[in-house]
Design an enzyme around this catalytic site. Structure first.
Site, PDB file in Angstrom:
ATOM      1  CE  LYS A  70      -4.936  -8.715  -2.013  1.00  0.00           C
ATOM      2  NZ  LYS A  70      -6.356  -8.311  -1.750  1.00  0.00           N
ATOM      3  CE  LYS A 125      -4.501  -1.942   0.939  1.00  0.00           C
ATOM      4  NZ  LYS A 125      -5.724  -1.519   1.594  1.00  0.00           N
ATOM      5  CE  LYS A 175     -12.655  -4.700  -0.049  1.00  0.00           C
ATOM      6  NZ  LYS A 175     -11.764  -3.483   0.432  1.00  0.00           N
TER       7      LYS A 175
HETATM    8  P1  ATP Z   1      -8.529  -3.177  -1.209  1.00  0.00           P
HETATM    9  O1  ATP Z   1      -8.174  -3.429  -2.589  1.00  0.00           O
HETATM   10  O2  ATP Z   1      -9.504  -2.264  -1.055  1.00  0.00           O
HETATM   11  O3  ATP Z   1      -7.311  -3.073  -0.101  1.00  0.00           O
HETATM   12  P2  ATP Z   1      -8.989  -6.183  -0.809  1.00  0.00           P
HETATM   13  O4  ATP Z   1      -9.826  -6.460  -2.096  1.00  0.00           O
HETATM   14  O5  ATP Z   1      -7.560  -6.703  -0.864  1.00  0.00           O
HETATM   15  O6  ATP Z   1      -9.162  -4.520  -0.762  1.00  0.00           O
HETATM   16  P3  ATP Z   1      -9.636  -6.510   1.874  1.00  0.00           P
HETATM   17  O7  ATP Z   1     -10.676  -5.478   2.637  1.00  0.00           O
HETATM   18  O8  ATP Z   1      -8.341  -6.197   2.423  1.00  0.00           O
HETATM   19  O9  ATP Z   1     -10.000  -6.674   0.446  1.00  0.00           O
HETATM   20  O10 ATP Z   1      -9.821  -7.867   2.452  1.00  0.00           O
HETATM   21  C1  ATP Z   1     -11.210  -8.506   2.760  1.00  0.00           C
HETATM   22  C2  ATP Z   1     -11.235 -10.140   2.697  1.00  0.00           C
HETATM   23  O11 ATP Z   1     -10.969 -10.474   1.406  1.00  0.00           O
HETATM   24  C3  ATP Z   1      -9.869 -10.627   3.684  1.00  0.00           C
HETATM   25  O12 ATP Z   1     -10.145 -11.548   4.147  1.00  0.00           O
HETATM   26  C4  ATP Z   1      -8.878 -10.809   2.446  1.00  0.00           C
HETATM   27  O13 ATP Z   1      -8.286 -11.915   2.710  1.00  0.00           O
HETATM   28  C5  ATP Z   1      -9.952 -11.246   1.361  1.00  0.00           C
HETATM   29  N1  ATP Z   1      -9.271 -11.411  -0.003  1.00  0.00           N
HETATM   30  C6  ATP Z   1      -9.094 -10.016  -0.588  1.00  0.00           C
HETATM   31  N2  ATP Z   1      -8.551 -10.183  -1.803  1.00  0.00           N
HETATM   32  C7  ATP Z   1      -8.597 -11.476  -1.952  1.00  0.00           C
HETATM   33  C8  ATP Z   1      -8.140 -12.296  -3.333  1.00  0.00           C
HETATM   34  N3  ATP Z   1      -7.986 -11.854  -4.365  1.00  0.00           N
HETATM   35  N4  ATP Z   1      -8.524 -13.685  -3.072  1.00  0.00           N
HETATM   36  C9  ATP Z   1      -8.928 -14.242  -1.973  1.00  0.00           C
HETATM   37  N5  ATP Z   1      -9.333 -13.620  -0.839  1.00  0.00           N
HETATM   38  C10 ATP Z   1      -9.006 -12.186  -0.868  1.00  0.00           C
END
Ligand code: ATP
Ligand code: LTN
Length: 340
Positions: free
Chosen positions: A201, A119, A204
Site C-alpha cells: 500500500k 512495522k 506516507k
Molecule cells: P505510516 O506510513 O506513517 O505508518 P500510513 O500512510 O500508513 O502511515 P496512517 O497514519 O497509518 O498512514 O493512516 C492514516 C489513515 O490513512 C488511516 O485511516 C489509514 O487507513 C489511511 N490509509 C493509509 N494508507 C492508505 C492507503 N494506501 N490507501 C487508503 N487509505 C490509507
C-alpha cells in the site's frame, strides 16, 4: 457553536499519525470521507502524536509535522466551527484509558495484528511495547467519545474490529459503558497502492519518496512521480486494465478524484495509451492539489489561528473524554478523586 456545547449529531472520529508526509492514500482512504460526512456528523479529528512515537521521531520534525497535519485537515475542508481538531497528547485521558483497556486486551489478539507484524519488520531495531500495545490506545481514542462511525482505510479494519471486541468485553463485564463503533471503509480507494511497488500500500513514511504523492508535492514533482509509476507490459487501456495492479491503481485514483465510477473511467480511457492516462491523472492531481496547497500556505502563515483551533479543540475533547473516563473509573471500582 458555544464553547462546551454538547452536540446532538452522531459522532464521527478519526486520526492520522504525524509520521512522514501526508499522502494521497491518506486523503483518498480517509480524509476525503471526513470532509464529505461532516454535514451529518459531529466530527472529531485528531493528529495522533502518541501513536507516532511508537517509531522513533525527531522532536523538531514531530513538532512541525503535528501543526502541518492539522493545517492540512483544515485545508482539505474540515470546518473548525462544526467539528473539533486537536493533538492527541493535549488530551491526557487517551493515555489513561489506554492503560485500562490494555487490561481488557489479550496478547493473543495483539499477536494477530498485521500492522504490528509489518512495522516489526520495518523497524526491527525498535520493536517496543508501545508498538505492540498500540491497538488499545486506538481503542481508547475511539471509545472515549462514544463514537458512532470511524472512517478509515482498509488497513485499519482489523484494529476497528478489535476496538469493537474490547468495548463489548468491557460492557459485558460491567454494564453498558461504551458505544460500540462502526467502521466506515470506502468502496473505492480504501487501499491505494504504492506507485513503484504495486504489491504494497501507499504509505506516507515510505523511505522511497517515489512511492507516494505527498499532498504538498509541487506540480513538477507530481507529474514526475506519476510519469514514473509502474504499469505493466501492455500499452493501452482495456476493460481488463482494472485488474492490473499498477494501472488499476491509477484508474482508481482518477475515478475518486473526478467522482466518476470506475467503469466510466475505463470507458473514458478505452484504447488510449498509458501515457494519456498518466497525463490526465497528473493534470487532475495538480488541479486538485494547487488550491489545497494555497489554503495550506495561508493557514500556516497564521500560527495564532491554528493554535487557537487546536487549543479550543483540546479543551472540548478533554471535557467529553473526562465524562467517559469518570464513568469507567466508577464501573471499575476506583475511589472517586477529590476535586483539585
Ligand atoms: P505510516 O506510513 O506513517 O505508518 P500510513 O500512510 O500508513 O502511515 P496512517 O497514519 O497509518 O498512514 O493512516 C492514516 C489513515 O490513512 C488511516 O485511516 C489509514 O487507513 C489511511 N490509509 C493509509 N494508507 C492508505 C492507503 N494506501 N490507501 C487508503 N487509505 C490509507
Ligand atoms: N491506527 C491508525 C491511526 C489512528 C486512528 C485512531 C484511526 C489512531 N487512532 C482512531 C481512527 C480512529 C493508523 O495507523 N492509521
Amino acid at each position: 457553536m458555544t464553547e462546551l456545547q454538547t452536540n446532538t449529531k452522531p459522532i464521527l472520529l478519526s486520526g492520522i499519525q504525524p509520521s512522514g508526509h501526508l499522502a494521497l492514500g491518506n486523503y483518498v482512504g480517509a480524509m476525503r470521507n471526513w470532509v464529505n460526512m461532516q454535514e451529518d456528523y459531529f466530527g472529531i479529528f485528531m493528529v495522533v502524536d502518541l501513536h507516532a512515537i511508537t517509531v522513533r521521531q525527531k522532536p523538531a520534525e514531530l513538532r512541525q509535522r503535528c501543526l502541518s497535519f492539522a493545517a492540512q485537515y483544515l485545508a482539505a475542508g474540515i470546518d473548525p466551527d462544526q467539528n473539533i481538531i486537536f493533538l492527541q497528547s493535549h488530551v491526557p485521558q487517551h493515555a489513561e484509558l489506554a492503560w485500562i483497556l490494555n487490561c481488557f486486551t489479550y496478547m493473543g489478539e495483539l499477536n494477530r495484528m498485521t500492522q504490528f507484524k509489518d512495522k516489526s519488520l520495518r523497524y526491527e531495531e525498535n520493536i517496543n511495547a508501545g508498538l505492540y500495545a498500540y491497538p488499545a490506545l486506538m481503542a481508547a481514542d475511539i471509545l472515549l467519545y462514544q463514537t458512532d462511525l470511524v472512517p478509515v482505510g482498509a488497513d485499519q479494519k482489523q484494529h476497528l474490529e478489535l476496538t469493537r471486541d474490547i468495548a463489548a468485553r468491557f460492557n459485558n463485564t460491567y454494564s453498558p459503558t461504551f458505544k460500540v463503533p462502526e467502521p466506515f471503509i470506502p468502496e473505492a480507494g480504501a487501499r491505494i497502492m504504492s506507485l513503484q511497488d504495486t504489491e504494497k500500500k501507499m504509505s506516507k513514511s515510505d523511505s522511497n519518496e517515489n512511492n507516494y504523492i505527498s499532498l504538498l508535492d509541487p506540480p513538477d514533482v507530481i507529474r514526475r512521480k506519476i510519469r514514473r509509476a509502474v504499469t505493466d507490459s501492455a500499452t493501452e487501456i482495456t476493460s481488463d486494465s482494472i485488474h492490473s495492479p499498477g494501472v488499476g491503481n491509477l484508474l482508481t485514483i482518477y475515478s475518486v478524484l473526478n467522482n466518476q465510477s470506475i467503469d466510466d473511467v475505463v470507458n473514458h480511457f478505452s484504447s488510449q495509451s498509458y501515457s494519456d492516462l498518466k497525463n490526465e491523472l497528473a493534470d487532475a492531481l495538480v488541479a486538485f492539489l494547487e488550491p489545497f496547497q494555497n489554503r495550506y500556505d495561508t493557514i500556516m502563515k497564521e500560527k495564532g489561528y491554528l493554535t487557537k483551533i487546536l487549543d479550543d479543540g483540546a479543551k472540548r475533547a478533554r471535557y467529553m473524554a473526562s465524562k467517559t473516563l469518570t464513568k469507567v473509573h466508577r464501573k471499575l471500582g476506583f475511589v472517586p478523586a477529590g476535586r483539585p
